[in-house]
Motif scaffolding. Structure first.
Motif, PDB file in Angstrom:
ATOM      1  N   GLY A 312       0.811  -1.193   0.000  1.00 10.89           N
ATOM      2  CA  GLY A 312       0.000   0.000   0.000  1.00 10.89           C
ATOM      3  C   GLY A 312       0.849   1.250   0.000  1.00 10.89           C
ATOM      4  O   GLY A 312       2.039   1.213   0.308  1.00 10.89           O
ATOM      5  N   GLY A 313       0.227   2.355  -0.344  1.00 11.05           N
ATOM      6  CA  GLY A 313       0.948   3.615  -0.329  1.00 11.05           C
ATOM      7  C   GLY A 313       0.006   4.798  -0.398  1.00 11.05           C
ATOM      8  O   GLY A 313      -1.057   4.726  -1.018  1.00 11.05           O
ATOM      9  N   THR A 314       0.382   5.866   0.279  1.00  9.26           N
ATOM     10  CA  THR A 314      -0.298   7.144   0.145  1.00  9.26           C
ATOM     11  C   THR A 314       0.767   8.154  -0.280  1.00  9.26           C
ATOM     12  O   THR A 314       1.888   7.771  -0.620  1.00  9.26           O
ATOM     13  N   SER A 315       0.445   9.412  -0.232  1.00  6.89           N
ATOM     14  CA  SER A 315       1.440  10.424  -0.585  1.00  6.89           C
ATOM     15  C   SER A 315       2.466  10.630   0.516  1.00  6.89           C
ATOM     16  O   SER A 315       3.418  11.388   0.338  1.00  6.89           O
ATOM     17  N   SER A 316       2.309   9.917   1.645  1.00  9.38           N
ATOM     18  CA  SER A 316       3.233  10.058   2.771  1.00  9.38           C
ATOM     19  C   SER A 316       3.820   8.745   3.275  1.00  9.38           C
ATOM     20  O   SER A 316       4.827   8.771   3.976  1.00  9.38           O
ATOM     21  N   CYS A 317       3.206   7.638   2.956  1.00  7.47           N
ATOM     22  CA  CYS A 317       3.607   6.365   3.567  1.00  7.47           C
ATOM     23  C   CYS A 317       3.610   5.223   2.549  1.00  7.47           C
ATOM     24  O   CYS A 317       2.950   5.293   1.505  1.00  7.47           O
ATOM     25  N   THR A 318       4.356   4.170   2.906  1.00  5.99           N
ATOM     26  CA  THR A 318       4.373   2.929   2.141  1.00  5.99           C
ATOM     27  C   THR A 318       4.223   1.769   3.123  1.00  5.99           C
ATOM     28  O   THR A 318       4.737   1.835   4.249  1.00  5.99           O
ATOM     29  N   SER A 319       3.547   0.705   2.699  1.00  2.69           N
ATOM     30  CA  SER A 319       3.300  -0.411   3.608  1.00  2.69           C
ATOM     31  C   SER A 319       3.355  -1.746   2.883  1.00  2.69           C
ATOM     32  O   SER A 319       3.181  -1.819   1.668  1.00  2.69           O
ATOM     33  N   PHE A 320       3.604  -2.791   3.673  1.00  4.79           N
ATOM     34  CA  PHE A 320       3.580  -4.168   3.166  1.00  4.79           C
ATOM     35  C   PHE A 320       3.150  -5.078   4.306  1.00  4.79           C
ATOM     36  O   PHE A 320       3.618  -4.934   5.439  1.00  4.79           O
ATOM     37  N   LEU A 321       2.245  -5.994   3.996  1.00  4.92           N
ATOM     38  CA  LEU A 321       1.864  -7.046   4.939  1.00  4.92           C
ATOM     39  C   LEU A 321       1.901  -8.373   4.201  1.00  4.92           C
ATOM     40  O   LEU A 321       1.239  -8.538   3.171  1.00  4.92           O
ATOM     41  N   GLY A 322       2.705  -9.300   4.705  1.00  7.88           N
ATOM     42  CA  GLY A 322       2.812 -10.627   4.114  1.00  7.88           C
ATOM     43  C   GLY A 322       2.582 -11.698   5.158  1.00  7.88           C
ATOM     44  O   GLY A 322       3.028 -11.578   6.303  1.00  7.88           O
ATOM     45  N   ILE A 323       1.874 -12.763   4.760  1.00  7.14           N
ATOM     46  CA  ILE A 323       1.512 -13.838   5.682  1.00  7.14           C
ATOM     47  C   ILE A 323       1.856 -15.175   5.051  1.00  7.14           C
ATOM     48  O   ILE A 323       1.482 -15.452   3.904  1.00  7.14           O
ATOM     49  N   ASP A 324       2.561 -16.000   5.789  1.00  4.16           N
ATOM     50  CA  ASP A 324       2.919 -17.347   5.363  1.00  4.16           C
ATOM     51  C   ASP A 324       2.187 -18.327   6.281  1.00  4.16           C
ATOM     52  O   ASP A 324       2.657 -18.656   7.373  1.00  4.16           O
ATOM     53  N   LYS A 325       1.019 -18.784   5.846  1.00  5.80           N
ATOM     54  CA  LYS A 325       0.205 -19.647   6.700  1.00  5.80           C
ATOM     55  C   LYS A 325       0.857 -21.005   6.936  1.00  5.80           C
ATOM     56  O   LYS A 325       0.706 -21.597   8.004  1.00  5.80           O
ATOM     57  N   GLU A 326       1.591 -21.479   5.957  1.00  6.79           N
ATOM     58  CA  GLU A 326       2.224 -22.795   6.096  1.00  6.79           C
ATOM     59  C   GLU A 326       3.225 -22.817   7.243  1.00  6.79           C
ATOM     60  O   GLU A 326       3.305 -23.786   8.006  1.00  6.79           O
ATOM     61  N   ASN A 327       3.985 -21.750   7.387  1.00  6.51           N
ATOM     62  CA  ASN A 327       5.022 -21.693   8.418  1.00  6.51           C
ATOM     63  C   ASN A 327       4.633 -20.842   9.625  1.00  6.51           C
ATOM     64  O   ASN A 327       5.433 -20.678  10.563  1.00  6.51           O
ATOM     65  N   GLY A 328       3.412 -20.297   9.604  1.00  9.30           N
ATOM     66  CA  GLY A 328       2.933 -19.547  10.760  1.00  9.30           C
ATOM     67  C   GLY A 328       3.679 -18.259  11.021  1.00  9.30           C
ATOM     68  O   GLY A 328       3.898 -17.887  12.177  1.00  9.30           O
ATOM     69  N   THR A 329       4.064 -17.547   9.963  1.00 10.89           N
ATOM     70  CA  THR A 329       4.817 -16.308  10.128  1.00 10.89           C
ATOM     71  C   THR A 329       4.138 -15.158   9.386  1.00 10.89           C
ATOM     72  O   THR A 329       3.336 -15.368   8.469  1.00 10.89           O
ATOM     73  N   ALA A 330       4.488 -13.950   9.802  1.00 10.98           N
ATOM     74  CA  ALA A 330       3.978 -12.758   9.130  1.00 10.98           C
ATOM     75  C   ALA A 330       5.019 -11.654   9.222  1.00 10.98           C
ATOM     76  O   ALA A 330       5.832 -11.613  10.153  1.00 10.98           O
ATOM     77  N   VAL A 331       4.974 -10.747   8.249  1.00 11.54           N
ATOM     78  CA  VAL A 331       5.903  -9.622   8.189  1.00 11.54           C
ATOM     79  C   VAL A 331       5.114  -8.349   7.901  1.00 11.54           C
ATOM     80  O   VAL A 331       4.242  -8.327   7.020  1.00 11.54           O
ATOM     81  N   VAL A 332       5.418  -7.303   8.658  1.00  8.87           N
ATOM     82  CA  VAL A 332       4.832  -5.981   8.440  1.00  8.87           C
ATOM     83  C   VAL A 332       5.966  -4.988   8.204  1.00  8.87           C
ATOM     84  O   VAL A 332       6.944  -4.970   8.956  1.00  8.87           O
ATOM     85  N   ILE A 333       5.850  -4.184   7.154  1.00  7.09           N
ATOM     86  CA  ILE A 333       6.820  -3.119   6.884  1.00  7.09           C
ATOM     87  C   ILE A 333       6.052  -1.820   6.691  1.00  7.09           C
ATOM     88  O   ILE A 333       5.116  -1.759   5.891  1.00  7.09           O
ATOM     89  N   LEU A 334       6.453  -0.794   7.439  1.00  4.92           N
ATOM     90  CA  LEU A 334       5.787   0.497   7.393  1.00  4.92           C
ATOM     91  C   LEU A 334       6.831   1.598   7.275  1.00  4.92           C
ATOM     92  O   LEU A 334       7.793   1.631   8.051  1.00  4.92           O
ATOM     93  N   SER A 335       6.651   2.487   6.312  1.00  2.01           N
ATOM     94  CA  SER A 335       7.594   3.577   6.093  1.00  2.01           C
ATOM     95  C   SER A 335       6.847   4.896   5.989  1.00  2.01           C
ATOM     96  O   SER A 335       5.746   4.951   5.437  1.00  2.01           O
TER      97      SER A 335
END
Length: 368
Positions: A312-335
């Motif tokens: 995702g992105g706006t004129s001020s921020c960028t984002s990422f959300l990823g989910i790996d259900k097989e391995n039970g992990t998730a990653v969030v990146i916010l700028s």
């Protein structure tokens, strides 16, 4: 105002293989020797003043995050409030799943079943809206109809003035545009559509009888139990937040503000299918071989790795959300820096998110 919505696609979606081609240009000399996660972070932050890059990881049900400043300096672990842009679409899709579970919406029904529209006209299904196959694309705000000068004006308003060019387009405006546009009675190819999600938000609003802002506020607090997730109101502990009118239709596409801990908890809910209706959004609904992706409801799905993700992105921020259900992990990146498709940063945080998911899937820890 409506015409100038034109060219900005909030949270432009792309295929994972594209990210790996893109990194060759970004990291140049380091490519042959492999690129480490610290190198990615350092390269991204090195020339950005006042950068607040927050990276969160969920592994073994443990939530951890770090905040990086210029030249990857580790900062105090402040919970900054970021606009998450098009990751908001996954919240809209989650509310859709609840409505389906409650028997309020049929995925295969045309939107005319729920909106006051001419029943003799062809309209897209709810499913096609949630999978970007409605045929609307960015209609009616199509950049192909604008002159070069108008496009430059939109670009300046969006990036330089940090203006929310989607504010002021209300649900009533969306209904008028739907009524005036004629789709063919056929299956349409995948075309990322903020407008389609705005229509979906309008459907949810009409079905529930609740304004979309109130719908989101109630859903995130009561159903999800998130305490620092809300619709943007121009306020927060960073800068240049967007304002939204209560009647704005594009809130459904890009209106949410959140923190790293709330986003990790949200990812954890999708991992655990809690509430249980969330699993409806994870099912592959369509496969798009040319784009290298599949679509769930709102979620982009990597057909090879099985990752659920959205950026995702706006004129001020960028984002990422990823989910790996097989391995039970998730990653969030916010700028707190925007991403433009004409700069070297284009897609890099998505690539970083993928790399983190890959590392977590291998059982690696302490990867930050």
């Amino acid at each position: 105002m409506v015409l100038l919505i034109a060219l900005v696609m909030i949270g432009v979606a792309g295929a994972a293989p594209f990210f790996y081609d893109l990194i060759k240009n970004y990291f140049a000399d380091d490519w042959r020797n492999g690129v480490s996660i610290p190198s990615m972070i350092e390269n991204y932050t090195e020339d950005k003043r006042e950068i607040k890059l927050t990276i969160g990881i969920l592994q073994d049900d443990q939530l951890n995050f770090k905040v990086f400043g210029t030249k990857s300096e580790v900062l105090e672990p402040v919970e900054y409030e970021y606009e998450i842009g098009s990751v908001s679409k996954t919240f809209t899709a989650s509310m859709l799943c609840k409505a389906i579970n409650d028997g309020q919406i049929d995925l295969d029904a045309p939107v005319s079943r729920y909106l006051s529209l001419d029943s003799n006209t062809f309209y897209p299904t709810v499913l096609s809206l949630a999978t970007h196959t409605s045929g609307y694309g960015e209609y009616p705000f199509d950049s192909s109809t604008l002159s070069k000068e108008e496009l430059e004006r939109v670009d300046k308003n969006f990036y330089e003035k940090k203006r929310n060019i989607y504010q002021g387009i209300h649900h009533s405006d969306v209904l008028k545009e739907i009524e005036g546009y004629r789709l063919k009675n056929k299956a349409y190819d995948w075309e990322y559509s903020n407008f389609g999600i705005a229509v979906l938000g309008t459907v949810l609003e009409d079905v529930t009888g609740i304004s979309f802002r109130q719908l989101v506020d109630g859903f995130v607090s009561k159903d999800l139990g998130l305490t620092h997730t809300r619709i943007g109101n121009g306020q927060g502990n960073l800068s240049y937040y967007w304002n939204w009118d209560d009647e704005d239709a594009y809130i459904a596409a890009a209106g949410v503000v959140s923190t790293v801990t709330d986003m990790l908890k949200y990812g954890q809910m999708h991992l655990n299918d809690t509430p249980d209706y969330l699993v409806l959004s994870h099912k592959t609904r369509q496969v798009f071989e040319e784009e290298g992706i599949s679509m769930g409801l709102g979620w982009i799905i990597d057909p090879e790795k099985g990752y659920l993700w959205h950026n995702g992105g706006t004129s001020s921020c960028t984002s990422f959300l990823g989910i790996d259900k097989e391995n039970g992990t998730a990653v969030v990146i916010l700028s707190n820096y925007p991403e433009r498709d004409d700069t070297r940063d284009d897609g890099v945080l998505d690539l970083l998110g993928y790399t983190l998911l890959d590392s977590l899937g291998k059982g690696e820890s302490d990867i930050l």
